[in-house]
Write an enzyme that holds these catalytic residues in place. Structure first.
Site, mmCIF file in Angstrom:
data_model
loop_
_atom_site.group_PDB
_atom_site.id
_atom_site.type_symbol
_atom_site.label_atom_id
_atom_site.label_comp_id
_atom_site.label_asym_id
_atom_site.label_seq_id
_atom_site.Cartn_x
_atom_site.Cartn_y
_atom_site.Cartn_z
ATOM 1 N N ARG A 45 -9.705 -6.515 -17.283
ATOM 2 C CA ARG A 45 -9.277 -7.878 -17.590
ATOM 3 C C ARG A 45 -9.657 -8.807 -16.445
ATOM 4 O O ARG A 45 -9.440 -8.474 -15.287
ATOM 5 C CB ARG A 45 -7.755 -7.926 -17.796
ATOM 6 C CG ARG A 45 -7.300 -9.322 -18.188
ATOM 7 C CD ARG A 45 -5.847 -9.365 -18.530
ATOM 8 N NE ARG A 45 -5.006 -9.276 -17.349
ATOM 9 C CZ ARG A 45 -3.682 -9.268 -17.387
ATOM 10 N NH1 ARG A 45 -3.061 -9.319 -18.547
ATOM 11 N NH2 ARG A 45 -2.977 -9.197 -16.279
ATOM 12 N N ARG B 278 -5.440 -4.700 -14.397
ATOM 13 C CA ARG B 278 -5.039 -6.047 -13.978
ATOM 14 C C ARG B 278 -5.745 -6.379 -12.657
ATOM 15 O O ARG B 278 -5.225 -6.094 -11.583
ATOM 16 C CB ARG B 278 -3.521 -6.115 -13.799
ATOM 17 C CG ARG B 278 -2.713 -6.001 -15.077
ATOM 18 C CD ARG B 278 -1.224 -6.145 -14.777
ATOM 19 N NE ARG B 278 -0.435 -6.442 -15.952
ATOM 20 C CZ ARG B 278 0.317 -5.563 -16.598
ATOM 21 N NH1 ARG B 278 0.358 -4.315 -16.202
ATOM 22 N NH2 ARG B 278 1.032 -5.927 -17.639
ATOM 23 N N GLU C 133 -2.008 -13.627 -26.536
ATOM 24 C CA GLU C 133 -0.703 -13.779 -25.885
ATOM 25 C C GLU C 133 -0.198 -15.217 -25.920
ATOM 26 O O GLU C 133 0.855 -15.525 -25.383
ATOM 27 C CB GLU C 133 -0.753 -13.245 -24.445
ATOM 28 C CG GLU C 133 -1.877 -13.776 -23.590
ATOM 29 C CD GLU C 133 -1.984 -13.098 -22.224
ATOM 30 O OE1 GLU C 133 -1.066 -12.354 -21.832
ATOM 31 O OE2 GLU C 133 -2.988 -13.345 -21.532
ATOM 32 N N CYS D 9 -1.284 -4.197 -25.325
ATOM 33 C CA CYS D 9 -1.143 -3.729 -23.936
ATOM 34 C C CYS D 9 0.079 -4.309 -23.238
ATOM 35 O O CYS D 9 0.263 -4.120 -22.048
ATOM 36 C CB CYS D 9 -2.408 -4.022 -23.136
ATOM 37 S SG CYS D 9 -2.745 -5.775 -22.965
ATOM 38 N N HIS E 33 0.826 -1.210 0.000
ATOM 39 C CA HIS E 33 0.000 0.000 0.000
ATOM 40 C C HIS E 33 0.859 1.257 0.000
ATOM 41 O O HIS E 33 0.526 2.256 -0.609
ATOM 42 C CB HIS E 33 -0.917 0.007 1.215
ATOM 43 C CG HIS E 33 -2.123 -0.847 1.018
ATOM 44 N ND1 HIS E 33 -2.192 -2.131 1.463
ATOM 45 C CD2 HIS E 33 -3.288 -0.598 0.401
ATOM 46 C CE1 HIS E 33 -3.361 -2.639 1.128
ATOM 47 N NE2 HIS E 33 -4.048 -1.724 0.484
ATOM 48 N N ASN F 37 4.043 -9.313 -23.526
ATOM 49 C CA ASN F 37 4.878 -9.881 -22.451
ATOM 50 C C ASN F 37 4.811 -11.407 -22.479
ATOM 51 O O ASN F 37 5.820 -12.090 -22.420
ATOM 52 C CB ASN F 37 4.408 -9.381 -21.084
ATOM 53 C CG ASN F 37 4.354 -7.873 -21.006
ATOM 54 O OD1 ASN F 37 4.944 -7.198 -21.845
ATOM 55 N ND2 ASN F 37 3.651 -7.340 -20.032
ATOM 56 N N ASP F 38 3.590 -11.909 -22.594
ATOM 57 C CA ASP F 38 3.457 -13.367 -22.635
ATOM 58 C C ASP F 38 3.651 -13.921 -24.037
ATOM 59 O O ASP F 38 4.185 -15.021 -24.192
ATOM 60 C CB ASP F 38 2.092 -13.788 -22.075
ATOM 61 C CG ASP F 38 2.118 -13.834 -20.557
ATOM 62 O OD1 ASP F 38 3.101 -14.356 -20.010
ATOM 63 O OD2 ASP F 38 1.175 -13.335 -19.919
HETATM 64 C C1 PEP Z 1 1.084 -9.338 -21.449
HETATM 65 O O1 PEP Z 1 1.232 -10.544 -21.275
HETATM 66 O O2 PEP Z 1 1.648 -8.706 -22.358
HETATM 67 C C2 PEP Z 1 0.216 -8.546 -20.564
HETATM 68 C C3 PEP Z 1 -0.083 -7.302 -20.819
HETATM 69 O O3 PEP Z 1 -0.250 -9.136 -19.461
HETATM 70 P P1 PEP Z 1 0.587 -9.440 -18.142
HETATM 71 O O4 PEP Z 1 1.878 -8.678 -18.229
HETATM 72 O O5 PEP Z 1 -0.281 -8.995 -17.013
HETATM 73 O O6 PEP Z 1 0.772 -10.917 -18.183
HETATM 74 MG MG MG Z 2 -0.054 -11.705 -20.012
#
Ligand code: PEP
Ligand code: MG
Length: 592
Positions: free
Chosen positions: A342, A306, A441, A512, A199, A464-465
């Site tokens: 999400r 998220r 992803e 994203c 926090h 990212n994934d």
């Molecule tokens: C991603 O995978 O690009 C994404 C935005 O989700 P996270 O980073 O929360 O897995």
């Molecule tokens: Mg992801």
């Protein structure tokens, strides 16, 4: 002990939780618990005097809290709320009565009597299942410490007593401490403990105070009066920097401030290229407290909320109303025109305290995200209902993570349809306009993107994934970090495939993942004709500025050139060179 000798430079690396660079004089806050003594009281007169002493400590504590509240700059944020909770605990009739009964009946001193009450409260809280409520014992203990200190006559060391600009060094800071920080006195802070999701970190970010936490022993290394530099982006803390380092950081600080100031000025301008191509810019947020900062940095929507962060420090599942509170706060956020919520992406690299998610051999490919939600339909429905309810208050989208095949999205749609039916029957409003999207992803989703596009209203590419799964690189393993390449030709081709498939089916395609906020990649993302980019708020001004200063024609030419190379290094070198020449401020050579 302080000595006159020049203390040598010490560099510590913590977790940067709130960006910005500051340097200044350290002020070490020592919030040690008050030592209390126990003794028996003699006659009735002494007992009544003890009760009076306790009452006075209560009154002093309340006055202290009200004074803190009074001095808070932000009268509507989460700050006053923390203080109000402490005042409420302080005024709780049972809390006071029980302590007084203990003094009278046991003929014991006030500290002992209050200690007994706290220990009873602790036992009760221990048994509470709801993690959030269970944790509130910390607030009770904080209040008790304040009373103990007033009983002892010691002055409570408080941030509000600080009269000059300092950098605070502490073992830990409670949110109540953090909200007392004002930018004119507290330049930044560094703590031994803490994480990005604590926090205190949330409050620091929303107050835009540079901070580094989790440094383990910063309180042992720093003495009040030492010169300290905090880099809240990298998490570096430099204690007693030598003149050369100090100079370098002063320059870095100036550069950062000038850049931020200039960028913020243009942050609200539209993200439109010179030849008229507009792209939606959203913010990726983890906490509802980040909304004001997201809007100030130029977001007009939330592209990725998220929701798994609602779980922070929790051991039990949030209720539908708890979910609803968060989603409605976002949908109705000031300056927020649209939001994409999400559904839980629990598991994988995400923290989880829910015991129902067992340890897995390979969590990134395990029962995570939508797979987990489809297994735990009850839990999923609670969330879906809450998002639907929030949609009655503004333009909302539901985004489903980790879709790998058609059956998954069809199963999700069935649950959404059931939830809508339930709400209709219960007479609870929701918007029939609510959009449904999926994260792209998982590589299989790219391959069948055209079929998936027929099922949903939009795509959001999670690089990212997508990078993790298609290049077979564990995104949290620093040993293979060198292979994590957004500009790998395979990744560029996958992105192109997704955008084209989505557009052929007439749906919007956004991105994203972190790549969306990397200014070096902005032009190529424009070249793909993505409809939206969502990123961490602080990245928005730079990305928008690049968009405004370019044309789509230029971006397409650059992209075609890059797509003609087959090696990652060639692509990276060409792109870095191009962007650092074309946008030296936004993409400097040293920019990371
Ligand atoms: C991603 O995978 O690009 C994404 C935005 O989700 P996270 O980073 O929360 O897995
Ligand atoms: Mg992801």
């Amino acid at each position: 002990m302080e000595t006159d000798a020049i203390r040598s430079t010490v560099v510590l690396k913590g977790i940067g939780v709130s960006p910005g660079i500051v340097s200044g004089r350290a002020y070490v806050l020592d919030f040690k618990d008050v030592e209390t003594h126990r003794y028996k009281l003699g006659n009735d007169k002494i007992v009544s005097e003890e009760i009076e002493r306790f009452r006075k400590a209560l009154k002093d504590s309340e006055e202290e809290l009200l004074a803190i509240r009074e001095n808070l700059e932000d009268s509507e944020g989460i700050g006053p709320l923390f203080i109000d909770v402490h005042v409420m605990i302080l005024k709780d009739g049972r809390f006071i009565q029980k302590t007084m009964d203990n003094i009278k009946e046991g003929r014991i001193n006030a500290e002992w009597a209050l200690g007994k009450v706290i220990s009873e409260y602790r036992q009760v809280f221990e048994k509470i299942k709801d993690g959030y409520i269970k944790e509130r014992i910390k607030d009770v203990e904080d209040v008790a410490q304040r009373i103990f200190r007033n009983l002892s006559g010691d002055k409570l060391e408080s941030i509000s007593d600080i009269k000059e600009e300092v950098i605070i060094i502490a073992r830990d800071l409670s949110p109540a401490d953090t909200v007392q920080m004002t930018a004119d006195k507290v330049l930044g802070f560094a703590t031994d403990v803490g994480s990005k999701t604590s926090h205190t970190a949330i409050v620091a970010r929303s107050m835009e105070i540079p901070a580094s936490v989790g440094l383990e022993n910063v309180t042992a290394e720093v003495a009040t009066g030492d010169t300290v530099i905090i880099d809240g982006t990298s998490g570096m803390v430099i204690i007693n920097p030598d003149p050369e380092i100090l100079k370098r950081y002063e320059e870095k600080k100036k550069y950062y401030m000038v850049m931020e100031e200039g960028l913020l000025k243009g942050a609200s301008l539209p993200a439109k290229t010179k030849d008229g191509y507009s792209i939606g810019i959203g913010a990726n947020i983890e906490f509802i407290e980040e909304i004001p900062s997201a809007v100030a940095h130029g977001a007009n929507g939330v592209g990725l909320y998220r929701t798994e962060f609602i779980y922070i420090n929790k051991e039990s599942l949030p209720t539908e109303d708890e979910h609803f509170y968060h989603y409605k706060s976002i949908v109705e956020g000031k300056g927020i025109k649209w939001s994409t919520i999400r559904t839980f992406d629990l598991g994988g690299d995400k923290f989880i305290s829910d015991p129902r998610l067992a340890d897995e051999m390979n969590p990134a490919m395990g029962l995570r995200a939508v797979r987990y939600c489809l297994r735990e339909v009850g839990l999923f429905k609670v969330q879906i209902r809450a998002i639907l309810r929030a949609s009655a208050y503004g333009n909302t989208g539901i985004l489903i993570p980790m879709i790998s095949g058609l059956e998954e999205i069809r199963a999700v749609k069935k649950i959404i349809a059931e939830s809508k039916e339930e709400l209709k029957k219960e007479g609870i409003p929701f918007s029939s306009e609510i959009k449904l999207g999926i994260m792209i992803e998982v590589p299989s989703a790219v391959v069948i993107a055209e079929d998936l596009a027929k099922e949903v209203d939009f795509f959001s590419i999670g690089t990212n994934d997508l990078i993790q799964y298609s290049l077979a690189i564990d995104r949290v393993n620093e040993r293979v970090d060198y292979l994590y390449k957004p500009c790998h030709p395979a990744i560029l081709r996958l992105i192109r495939q997704v955008v084209d498939a989505g557009h052929r089916e007439g749906i919007k395609v956004a991105m994203c993942g972190e790549m969306a906020g990397d200014p070096v990649c902005t032009l190529i993302l424009l070249g793909f004709e993505l409809d939206g980019l969502s990123m961490t708020p602080l990245a928005i001004p730079r990305v928008k500025k690049i968009i405004r200063e370019s044309t789509q024609k230029e971006s397409k030419e650059l992209l075609e050139r890059l797509m003609s190379f087959s090696g990652t290094r060639e692509i990276e070198e060409y792109l870095r060179n191009y962007m650092s020449k074309r946008f030296p401020d936004e993409c400097p050579i040293s920019y990371e």
